[in-house]
Design an enzyme around this catalytic site. Sequence first.
Site, PDB file in Angstrom:
ATOM      1  N   TYR A   1      17.723  29.899   6.591  1.00 20.35           N
ATOM      2  CA  TYR A   1      16.566  30.619   7.122  1.00 20.35           C
ATOM      3  C   TYR A   1      16.616  30.701   8.643  1.00 20.35           C
ATOM      4  O   TYR A   1      16.976  29.737   9.307  1.00 20.35           O
ATOM      5  CB  TYR A   1      15.275  29.909   6.722  1.00 20.35           C
ATOM      6  CG  TYR A   1      14.914  30.101   5.266  1.00 20.35           C
ATOM      7  CD1 TYR A   1      14.619  31.357   4.756  1.00 20.35           C
ATOM      8  CD2 TYR A   1      14.854  29.012   4.412  1.00 20.35           C
ATOM      9  CE1 TYR A   1      14.273  31.523   3.426  1.00 20.35           C
ATOM     10  CE2 TYR A   1      14.505  29.156   3.083  1.00 20.35           C
ATOM     11  CZ  TYR A   1      14.223  30.424   2.596  1.00 20.35           C
ATOM     12  OH  TYR A   1      13.880  30.577   1.281  1.00 20.35           O
TER      13      TYR A   1
ATOM     14  N   LYS B   1       0.846  -1.201   0.000  1.00 23.59           N
ATOM     15  CA  LYS B   1       0.000   0.000   0.000  1.00 23.59           C
ATOM     16  C   LYS B   1       0.886   1.257   0.000  1.00 23.59           C
ATOM     17  O   LYS B   1       2.097   1.165   0.242  1.00 23.59           O
ATOM     18  CB  LYS B   1      -0.901  -0.025   1.234  1.00 23.59           C
ATOM     19  CG  LYS B   1      -0.131  -0.023   2.556  1.00 23.59           C
ATOM     20  CD  LYS B   1      -1.029  -0.415   3.721  1.00 23.59           C
ATOM     21  CE  LYS B   1      -0.260  -0.340   5.028  1.00 23.59           C
ATOM     22  NZ  LYS B   1      -1.043  -0.900   6.146  1.00 23.59           N
TER      23      LYS B   1
END
Length: 343
Positions: A242, A34
């Site tokens: 950042y 899955k």
Amino acid sequence: MHRPLRLTLDRGALAQNWRWLQERAGVPAGAAVKANGYGLGAREAAATLLAAGCRTFFVSTYAEAIELGPLGEDVSLVVLHGIGADEMEAAAQSTARPVLNSVAQVHRWKEIAPTRACDVMVDTGMNRLGLRTEEIAVLDGLAIDTVHSHLACADEDSPMNGQQLQRFREVAAELPAKCYSLANSAGICLGLDYSFGLVRPGLALYGGVPRREAEGHIRQVARIETQIVQRRTIRVGESCGYGATFVAGRDTEAAIVNLGYADGYLRGFSARGSDFAGEFALPVLGRVSMDLVALGCDIAADLKEGDWVEINYDLPTVSAASGLSQYELLTVLGSRFERRWVD
Ligand SMILES: *Cc1c(COP(=O)(O)O)cnc(C)c1O
């Protein structure tokens, strides 16, 4: 087109992990493919496991079953979420077996194909999917291939494991079927009592180590490598990235690489992930950006623009360092990787 970021997927390790799990369980092992084979590629994973001898594959939805395509005549494809109200047509046309999870789903199957083989999920304590034990009379007359239940705490030493095992034994005694199945990867590690007739590993196939019993037996399947965009010197007192969260205490060499949170290398790795260039471990400096990470490379004098760096993606250690689960580490990997399956 060249991609500066690649995921190398080891077919041999995937097959070997499956064989170890099947041997450990002492019964046939299926494979959960899955979520696109836990993010690595469902088709390639299924083809590899098929060649290794796996004959039962689990997906979540009919959409995933269709994407996976046909696997062969003696192979079972099983849809874990069963039949939703909008999936009647897909279920009627598919050769996949649904896992019936609720009374409503049982009624849908009786409408679609009352004599065709189906699977059933019975809840033994997880309270996620599955019929309650007092509801199983609704199954009368169906051709049940496999009765499933799912363990909530198999990766821990919890009293719930024994309780669910006991409840599942009671269900099995009451509900006739060809086969019974309880264990996921972690459940396989709990011992032979949990094996019944079929086990359903997922995580451990792809290199996850669900419990310490699997340590040393499960091989890493996915390796990440990224190319250096630029090498620079961050001078003492300057910051990087950042938020300017990294400030150089002395002149610091940095390799800026083609990898970021858009690729699944999440901001949680900021200032803690560790990458490798050959024998060197390179620390992540400051924050992970969307497309870039800065790695400290003082100890790797020869590393230059265009060189490839391997990211440490050993699932158990990276999970412990980042706080992300091994499942998340696999399934977050993005679409910018060149995916290369190797033998
Ligand atoms: C996903 C899933 C599995 C596989 O679990 P792992 O922990 O990845 O081994 C097994 N059974 C069910 C019902 C599942 O949903």
